[in-house]
Design an enzyme around this catalytic site. Structure first.
Site, PDB file in Angstrom:
ATOM      1  N   HIS A  76       1.268  -1.463  -0.225  1.00 47.88           N
ATOM      2  CA  HIS A  76       0.027   0.379   0.320  1.00 47.88           C
ATOM      3  C   HIS A  76       0.358   1.265   0.253  1.00 47.88           C
ATOM      4  O   HIS A  76       1.282   1.614   0.953  1.00 47.88           O
ATOM      5  CB  HIS A  76      -0.749  -0.391   1.182  1.00 47.88           C
ATOM      6  CG  HIS A  76      -2.224   0.904   1.989  1.00 47.88           C
ATOM      7  ND1 HIS A  76      -1.563   1.741   2.099  1.00 47.88           N
ATOM      8  CD2 HIS A  76      -2.672   1.291   0.307  1.00 47.88           C
ATOM      9  CE1 HIS A  76      -2.770   2.698   2.454  1.00 47.88           C
ATOM     10  NE2 HIS A  76      -3.521   2.760   1.506  1.00 47.88           N
ATOM     11  N   HIS A  84      -1.232  10.586  -2.354  1.00 46.10           N
ATOM     12  CA  HIS A  84      -2.905  10.056  -1.810  1.00 46.10           C
ATOM     13  C   HIS A  84      -3.321  11.458  -1.405  1.00 46.10           C
ATOM     14  O   HIS A  84      -4.658  11.421  -1.977  1.00 46.10           O
ATOM     15  CB  HIS A  84      -2.460   9.246  -0.731  1.00 46.10           C
ATOM     16  CG  HIS A  84      -3.550   9.258  -0.026  1.00 46.10           C
ATOM     17  ND1 HIS A  84      -4.049  10.091   1.127  1.00 46.10           N
ATOM     18  CD2 HIS A  84      -4.806   8.094  -0.319  1.00 46.10           C
ATOM     19  CE1 HIS A  84      -5.499   8.954   0.802  1.00 46.10           C
ATOM     20  NE2 HIS A  84      -4.713   8.405   0.283  1.00 46.10           N
TER      21      HIS A  84
END
Length: 245
Positions: A7, A55
């Site tokens: 991730h 992100h």
């Protein structure tokens, strides 16, 4: 055994002394080194329409800069340190999606590209990402995901040959029916939504892969594996592999 996706790269590593800055080339290289099966990352567009890996919609949390990604040119972003929240790390620069595709092309790793277009609806982000994937001949090893489900429908129209996964964090009624209706090949639910349920066989019966996020605790990872998920998305791929050994 489920596949292990790093991730935002292997930004945590149970076998290392220090965390790595998320969504950086160092974290992606570490994911390869520790034997992850795939990498998950997030993409947005700069003011000059370059596809960068980040992100948050702003750069404030992970860099020494301020403001929205889309308000900066790529050259301006390259002046920032994207390891600023980890003072024990060497400075890190923001990667282009092209950089990561070039890194992974010689390997056998898969790549989950999350389009961060739920808050800012970047014009032509889908087309730009698809072009980049094709230019590196990675279409068969990529899955495109988003919390913007309209974007996934658009992707099914412009790139039907690239797999798509619907991201969601809240309970959906009969999510297997919904996912099938919007034409994706996978579901990417928060792992907490699967706990205590027997939903995974229903997804599989509908022809859908299941990739659960973001699971770092060994007990959670083992539970997800017992439920039959196809992949676990984790910040610590080495720890996840050990939990499943």
């Amino acid at each position: 055994m489920p596949a292990i996706f790093a991730h935002r790269g292997a930004n945590k590593n149970s076998g290392a002394d220090k965390d790595l800055p998320e969504n950086t080339m160092a974290a992606f290289a570490a994911a390869i080194e520790v034997g992850a099966d795939g990498i998950e990352l997030d993409v947005q567009l700069t003011r000059d329409r370059r596809i960068v890996v980040c992100h948050d919609e702003t750069v404030d949390r992970v860099s020494d800069g301020h403001g929205l990604v889309v308000e900066h040119t790529f050259e301006e972003l390259m002046r920032l340190n994207f390891a600023a929240n980890l003072p024990d790390q060497e400075p890190a620069r923001i990667p282009l999606l092209d950089d990561v595709l070039a890194l992974l092309a010689p390997t056998d790793l898969s790549l989950n590209i999350e389009l961060k277009n739920g808050v800012i609806r970047y014009d032509q982000l889908e087309e730009s990402v698809v072009d980049a994937v094709h230019s590196h001949q990675m279409a068969d090893r990529v899955v495109l995901s988003s919390f913007n489900h309209r974007s996934l429908v658009h992707l099914s129209q412009i790139a039907p040959g690239i797999r798509r996964g619907v991201l969601y964090s809240n309970d959906l009624a009969d999510p297997w029916d919904y996912a099938t209706r919007i034409g994706v090949q996978a579901v990417h639910p928060s792992g907490l939504l699967l706990r205590g349920r027997d939903d995974v066989p229903t997804f599989h019966a509908a022809g859908l892969s299941v990739r659960a996020w973001t699971l770092d605790e060994p007990d959670q990872i083992r539970e997800a594996a017992q439920l039959g998920v196809d992949a676990v998305i984790t910040n610590d791929p080495q720890g996840a592999r050990a939990a499943l050994a």
